[in-house]
Design a protein around this motif. Sequence first.
Motif, short mmCIF file in Angstrom:
data_model
loop_
_atom_site.label_atom_id
_atom_site.label_comp_id
_atom_site.label_asym_id
_atom_site.label_seq_id
_atom_site.Cartn_x
_atom_site.Cartn_y
_atom_site.Cartn_z
N GLU A 78 0.82 -1.22 0.00
CA GLU A 78 0.00 0.00 0.00
C GLU A 78 0.85 1.27 0.00
OE1 GLU A 78 -2.97 -0.16 3.12
OE2 GLU A 78 -4.40 -0.94 1.66
N GLN A 213 -4.72 4.59 -9.28
CA GLN A 213 -3.65 4.37 -8.32
C GLN A 213 -2.32 4.99 -8.74
OE1 GLN A 213 -3.90 0.34 -6.14
NE2 GLN A 213 -4.50 -0.16 -8.22
N GLN A 455 0.26 -3.54 5.08
CA GLN A 455 -1.09 -4.08 5.12
C GLN A 455 -1.08 -5.53 5.54
OE1 GLN A 455 -2.61 -3.63 1.15
NE2 GLN A 455 -1.86 -5.63 0.54
#
Length: 468
Positions: A78, A213, A455
Motif C-alpha cells: 500500500e 492508483q 497491510q
Amino acid sequence: MSWQEKLRLTVLLSLPAMVAQISSVAMQIIDAAMLGHLGTKESATVGLVSTTIWLFGGLCSAFSAGFSVQVAHHVGAEDLRGARNIIRQGILSGLCFSLTLTLIGLIIAPYLPIWLGADEEICAGASEYFAIVAMALPVLEINMLAAGSLRCSGNIKVPSLLNALMCVLDVIFNYVFIFIFDMGTAGAAYGTFLAFIITMSLMVHFMAVRDQQLRFALDTELANRWDFQRYVPTRMTLRKVMIIGSPISLERGVMCGAQIAITGIIAPLGSVAIAANTFGINIESICYMPGYGISEAATTLVGQSLGARRKDLMRSFAWISVALGMVIMALMGILMWVFAPEMMGLVSTDTSVVELGAEVLRIEAWAEPMFAASIVAYGVFVGSGKTLVPSLMNLGSIWVVRLSLSLILAPTMGLRGVWIAMCIELCWRGLAFLWRLRGRGWSNIKGTPPTGQYQEELIKTNTIYENN
C-alpha cells in the motif's frame, strides 16, 4: 481467501493478459503472413532476423520488469507514492537503455544477415527491416514499462485492450505500407513502428493521467510542475533493478543467442526451411501465449503477496497458476496437432512450406504442457524477485540440451531434427522448473517491506475485481 476465490482471481487477471500476449505475437504473424503472400523470399527475409529482434525486445522486457516488479511490491504494501516514483525513474532509465540498444542495432544491421549465413538475395531486405525495428525500441520500452506497471498494480484490462488495439492498427498500417505504397518488407516494419507509437502514447496516458492508483497527479505537490529529479533513478532502485532484471537480461540474451545459433543451423537448409521455421514458431507462439498471460498474472499475485509479507499466498497462487497454465496449454497443444495444416495454410501459399511447417508443429505439440510449467513457474520466480537460479536453469537447458541435439539431428533430419530437439528440451525444462517450485527457497521473505503503510491482507480484492 478460499482456493476457489484464488482461482477466480488468477483467471480474472490471466484472461486479459492472455489477450495481450496473443495480440503481441499476432503482430509478428501479421507481418510474416502479409509478406508471405508476396513470396517465400519475403517471408524468409523477416524470419532470418526475427530471433535477433526477439533478443533486443527481450532485453527491453527484462529491463522494464526490474521496475514493474518493484511496483507490485509497493502496491502490495500500500505504498502507492513509492510505486509512482519507481515508474518515474523507470521512464528515464528505460529511454537511456533502449536508445543504447537502438544504436547497437543500427551498427550491426548491415552485417547481421551475413553473420547468419543468409543467401545474398535476402540480405539487403533483412538489414533494412532490422534497422527500422531497432529504431522503434525506445517506443517499445516505454510501452512495456507502462503496461507492466499497470498490470502489477492490478489493472490488467487497460494494457490488454490497448495491445489488442495495437494488433488491429498493425493490420491496417501494414496493408497500407506493404500493398498500397508497395514498400515490401520495409512496409511491414514501418506499419509495426507506427502501431507501437500510437499504442505507447495511449498506454502512458492511461497510466500517468487516468489510472486511479498510478496517475502522477495524486502526488499533489508535483501536480502543477515537472520535477526532473523525480525521474532520476536512486541507487536503491537501480540496485533492485539489477537484482531482478540482470539475470533476466542475461538469460534472454544468452537464450536468444542460442536461438540465433539455431537459426544459423537452419539458414543453410534453404528458404523453404527458414520460412517453415518462421511460420511454425509464430503459430506455436499463439499456442503458448496463454501460458505467458498466466505467467504475468502469477508475477502480479506473487509480487503483491511478497509486498504484503504473505508467504502462504505466494505459494498457493504459484501452484494454482502453474496448474492452470498446464491445463490450458495442453488443450492448445491438442488443437495445434489437429489443425496444423490449416494453421500453416493461413500464413503461406507455398505447398512445401505448409507441409513442412505442419509436420514440425505436430512434433512441438507434445511439449506444450511442460513448456507451460516452465513459463508460469518463471513468472512466479520473477514476482518473488528470485530470478538468478531460474535464469541459469533456462540457459543451461537451451544451450546444453537444445543446441547440442540440434547440431546432432539437423544434418540428417533437417528442420524436423531441430524441432525434435526443441520438444525434448522443453519437456526437460518443465520438469526442472516444477522441481524448483517444490522447494522453499524461492518463497523466503527477507528484508524489510517497501516504505509505506504495511497491510495485513494481500490485496483489496474489490479493487482488483473493479479493475477487471
